[in-house]
Scaffold this active site. Sequence first.
Site, PDB file in Angstrom:
ATOM      1  N   ARG A  37       2.980 -16.617  18.460  1.00 24.74           N
ATOM      2  CA  ARG A  37       2.017 -15.544  18.717  1.00 24.74           C
ATOM      3  C   ARG A  37       1.290 -15.118  17.446  1.00 24.74           C
ATOM      4  O   ARG A  37       0.539 -14.146  17.434  1.00 24.74           O
ATOM      5  CB  ARG A  37       2.705 -14.352  19.383  1.00 24.74           C
ATOM      6  CG  ARG A  37       3.501 -14.797  20.595  1.00 24.74           C
ATOM      7  CD  ARG A  37       3.683 -13.750  21.646  1.00 24.74           C
ATOM      8  NE  ARG A  37       4.390 -14.338  22.781  1.00 24.74           N
ATOM      9  CZ  ARG A  37       3.818 -14.896  23.829  1.00 24.74           C
ATOM     10  NH1 ARG A  37       2.496 -14.939  23.923  1.00 24.74           N
ATOM     11  NH2 ARG A  37       4.531 -15.426  24.803  1.00 24.74           N
ATOM     12  N   HIS A  67       5.154 -27.833  20.106  1.00 19.57           N
ATOM     13  CA  HIS A  67       4.169 -26.988  20.797  1.00 19.57           C
ATOM     14  C   HIS A  67       3.380 -26.186  19.775  1.00 19.57           C
ATOM     15  O   HIS A  67       3.953 -25.508  18.925  1.00 19.57           O
ATOM     16  CB  HIS A  67       4.902 -26.046  21.763  1.00 19.57           C
ATOM     17  CG  HIS A  67       4.017 -25.479  22.844  1.00 19.57           C
ATOM     18  ND1 HIS A  67       2.858 -24.811  22.567  1.00 19.57           N
ATOM     19  CD2 HIS A  67       4.126 -25.504  24.198  1.00 19.57           C
ATOM     20  CE1 HIS A  67       2.293 -24.441  23.717  1.00 19.57           C
ATOM     21  NE2 HIS A  67       3.043 -24.850  24.728  1.00 19.57           N
ATOM     22  N   TYR A  70       0.266 -20.309  20.573  1.00 19.30           N
ATOM     23  CA  TYR A  70      -0.586 -19.825  21.672  1.00 19.30           C
ATOM     24  C   TYR A  70      -1.884 -19.229  21.153  1.00 19.30           C
ATOM     25  O   TYR A  70      -2.890 -19.203  21.852  1.00 19.30           O
ATOM     26  CB  TYR A  70       0.147 -18.719  22.458  1.00 19.30           C
ATOM     27  CG  TYR A  70       1.383 -19.182  23.173  1.00 19.30           C
ATOM     28  CD1 TYR A  70       1.388 -20.350  23.932  1.00 19.30           C
ATOM     29  CD2 TYR A  70       2.553 -18.422  23.114  1.00 19.30           C
ATOM     30  CE1 TYR A  70       2.532 -20.757  24.589  1.00 19.30           C
ATOM     31  CE2 TYR A  70       3.701 -18.822  23.778  1.00 19.30           C
ATOM     32  CZ  TYR A  70       3.687 -19.991  24.513  1.00 19.30           C
ATOM     33  OH  TYR A  70       4.816 -20.392  25.173  1.00 19.30           O
ATOM     34  N   HIS A 107      -2.201 -25.870  24.055  1.00 19.68           N
ATOM     35  CA  HIS A 107      -3.091 -25.389  25.111  1.00 19.68           C
ATOM     36  C   HIS A 107      -4.522 -25.634  24.649  1.00 19.68           C
ATOM     37  O   HIS A 107      -4.893 -25.150  23.568  1.00 19.68           O
ATOM     38  CB  HIS A 107      -2.870 -23.898  25.363  1.00 19.68           C
ATOM     39  CG  HIS A 107      -1.486 -23.583  25.847  1.00 19.68           C
ATOM     40  ND1 HIS A 107      -1.076 -22.315  26.149  1.00 19.68           N
ATOM     41  CD2 HIS A 107      -0.425 -24.392  26.100  1.00 19.68           C
ATOM     42  CE1 HIS A 107       0.182 -22.352  26.569  1.00 19.68           C
ATOM     43  NE2 HIS A 107       0.607 -23.598  26.528  1.00 19.68           N
ATOM     44  N   GLU A 142      -2.186 -29.847  27.176  1.00 14.97           N
ATOM     45  CA  GLU A 142      -1.354 -29.351  28.276  1.00 14.97           C
ATOM     46  C   GLU A 142      -2.227 -28.990  29.479  1.00 14.97           C
ATOM     47  O   GLU A 142      -3.289 -28.384  29.339  1.00 14.97           O
ATOM     48  CB  GLU A 142      -0.552 -28.127  27.810  1.00 14.97           C
ATOM     49  CG  GLU A 142       0.367 -27.591  28.902  1.00 14.97           C
ATOM     50  CD  GLU A 142       1.442 -26.644  28.388  1.00 14.97           C
ATOM     51  OE1 GLU A 142       1.547 -26.452  27.157  1.00 14.97           O
ATOM     52  OE2 GLU A 142       2.180 -26.108  29.229  1.00 14.97           O
ATOM     53  N   ASP A 175       2.414 -29.762  32.938  1.00 13.17           N
ATOM     54  CA  ASP A 175       3.305 -28.621  33.168  1.00 13.17           C
ATOM     55  C   ASP A 175       3.356 -28.360  34.672  1.00 13.17           C
ATOM     56  O   ASP A 175       2.324 -28.070  35.294  1.00 13.17           O
ATOM     57  CB  ASP A 175       2.769 -27.406  32.400  1.00 13.17           C
ATOM     58  CG  ASP A 175       3.712 -26.212  32.472  1.00 13.17           C
ATOM     59  OD1 ASP A 175       4.109 -25.830  33.589  1.00 13.17           O
ATOM     60  OD2 ASP A 175       4.038 -25.644  31.407  1.00 13.17           O
ATOM     61  N   HIS A 178       2.129 -24.953  35.831  1.00 11.87           N
ATOM     62  CA  HIS A 178       0.686 -24.808  35.644  1.00 11.87           C
ATOM     63  C   HIS A 178      -0.112 -25.598  36.680  1.00 11.87           C
ATOM     64  O   HIS A 178      -1.065 -25.069  37.245  1.00 11.87           O
ATOM     65  CB  HIS A 178       0.284 -25.269  34.240  1.00 11.87           C
ATOM     66  CG  HIS A 178       0.878 -24.456  33.137  1.00 11.87           C
ATOM     67  ND1 HIS A 178       0.659 -24.738  31.805  1.00 11.87           N
ATOM     68  CD2 HIS A 178       1.675 -23.363  33.157  1.00 11.87           C
ATOM     69  CE1 HIS A 178       1.305 -23.856  31.058  1.00 11.87           C
ATOM     70  NE2 HIS A 178       1.935 -23.016  31.853  1.00 11.87           N
ATOM     71  N   HIS A 210       6.324 -30.676  31.211  1.00  8.45           N
ATOM     72  CA  HIS A 210       7.035 -29.408  31.100  1.00  8.45           C
ATOM     73  C   HIS A 210       7.566 -29.103  32.485  1.00  8.45           C
ATOM     74  O   HIS A 210       6.792 -29.047  33.445  1.00  8.45           O
ATOM     75  CB  HIS A 210       6.093 -28.280  30.659  1.00  8.45           C
ATOM     76  CG  HIS A 210       5.740 -28.315  29.206  1.00  8.45           C
ATOM     77  ND1 HIS A 210       4.746 -27.528  28.660  1.00  8.45           N
ATOM     78  CD2 HIS A 210       6.274 -29.022  28.172  1.00  8.45           C
ATOM     79  CE1 HIS A 210       4.682 -27.760  27.356  1.00  8.45           C
ATOM     80  NE2 HIS A 210       5.584 -28.663  27.041  1.00  8.45           N
ATOM     81  N   ASP A 223       0.336 -18.635  36.123  1.00  6.57           N
ATOM     82  CA  ASP A 223       1.144 -19.064  34.978  1.00  6.57           C
ATOM     83  C   ASP A 223       2.289 -18.109  34.644  1.00  6.57           C
ATOM     84  O   ASP A 223       2.272 -17.456  33.598  1.00  6.57           O
ATOM     85  CB  ASP A 223       0.255 -19.310  33.748  1.00  6.57           C
ATOM     86  CG  ASP A 223       1.046 -19.907  32.583  1.00  6.57           C
ATOM     87  OD1 ASP A 223       2.253 -20.199  32.754  1.00  6.57           O
ATOM     88  OD2 ASP A 223       0.454 -20.091  31.504  1.00  6.57           O
ATOM     89  N   HIS A 225       6.399 -18.617  34.576  1.00 11.11           N
ATOM     90  CA  HIS A 225       7.470 -19.599  34.785  1.00 11.11           C
ATOM     91  C   HIS A 225       8.686 -18.967  35.460  1.00 11.11           C
ATOM     92  O   HIS A 225       9.034 -17.834  35.176  1.00 11.11           O
ATOM     93  CB  HIS A 225       7.917 -20.204  33.453  1.00 11.11           C
ATOM     94  CG  HIS A 225       6.813 -20.866  32.695  1.00 11.11           C
ATOM     95  ND1 HIS A 225       7.013 -21.504  31.510  1.00 11.11           N
ATOM     96  CD2 HIS A 225       5.494 -21.001  32.966  1.00 11.11           C
ATOM     97  CE1 HIS A 225       5.863 -21.999  31.065  1.00 11.11           C
ATOM     98  NE2 HIS A 225       4.926 -21.698  31.934  1.00 11.11           N
ATOM     99  N   GLU A 255      10.863 -25.021  30.087  1.00  9.06           N
ATOM    100  CA  GLU A 255      10.353 -23.791  29.450  1.00  9.06           C
ATOM    101  C   GLU A 255      10.608 -22.630  30.402  1.00  9.06           C
ATOM    102  O   GLU A 255       9.748 -21.779  30.626  1.00  9.06           O
ATOM    103  CB  GLU A 255       8.852 -23.889  29.205  1.00  9.06           C
ATOM    104  CG  GLU A 255       8.396 -25.032  28.351  1.00  9.06           C
ATOM    105  CD  GLU A 255       6.873 -25.116  28.303  1.00  9.06           C
ATOM    106  OE1 GLU A 255       6.242 -25.197  29.372  1.00  9.06           O
ATOM    107  OE2 GLU A 255       6.328 -25.072  27.204  1.00  9.06           O
TER     108      GLU A 255
HETATM  109 ZN    ZN Z   1       3.018 -21.566  31.135  1.00  7.59          ZN
HETATM  110 FE    FE Z   2       4.100 -25.511  29.394  1.00  7.77          FE
HETATM  111 FE    FE Z   3       2.514 -24.441  26.856  1.00  6.04          FE
END
Ligand code: ZN
Ligand code: FE
Ligand code: FE
Length: 273
Positions: A37, A67, A70, A107, A142, A175, A178, A210, A223, A225, A255
Amino acid sequence: MRYIGCHLSASAGYMGMVKTAEGIGANTFAFFTRNPRGSKAKKEDPADAARAVAALADKGFGKLVAHGAYTMNLCTKEAEAREFAADVLADDLRRMAAVPDQYYNFHPGSHVGQGSEAGIAYIAQALRKALEPGYPVTVLLETMAGKGSEVGGKFEELKAIIDAVGSEHVGVCLDTCHVYDAGYDIVNDLDGVLAEFDAVVGLDRLKALHLNDSKNPFASHKDRHECIGQGSLGVSTFAAIVSHPLLAGKPMILETPNELPGYAREIELLRSL
Ligand code: ZN
Ligand code: FE
Ligand code: FE
């Protein structure tokens, strides 16, 4: 071979992650290359990376799926912020050279009102530049839920980025939460979705998955999870995925909202399916 693992904390270094992965029955793993983040990266530790390279080969791990942060939005509106994101990407790929030939997933970005075509052009430009030095890493786009102005909720957008970059070192990480949220029905028609992916992008570009259940219904563009089997995808969808011949040998990363014991149970469940 089934390569199943989960997201791990990178704070104990590569060797710490290898040991943690082994302890929970994983033979691949994911980790954030920097504060997810923020943008701060850990100090590099070449000796730790070198030991991990040997350990991963020795233990027969599948490819790792790092990864990106974000906050790294390659197609944001302000030119300065876009350049900062592109520099972060380039630095991440340079860092990945310490553990050669793994995957780096991120992403694609949010075009924040500029339109997906403009977004795709910015993302491709940043990728071309970051891949230019030829670091030994394959970058994965992704698949996204199509929340807000996210780029990557449609296979066609991923294909457009791949074509605009024009490198063998670009693939896709699918994913499951997603794509289902984006409107690809992997619950009732996994074969149809994989056929569509093949027709639009080409299955040779699908490098990793994912594995996440979803808290929301089909095509919700949300989105969120959920743990495996507790959401709208259900255990039978994951049984079909982990045993699908077209997905065999690809690293599959959890995830889900879990701590390590929960991940261990889900890995065990997935291996039993
Ligand atoms: Zn996600
Ligand atoms: Fe993911
Ligand atoms: Fe991701």
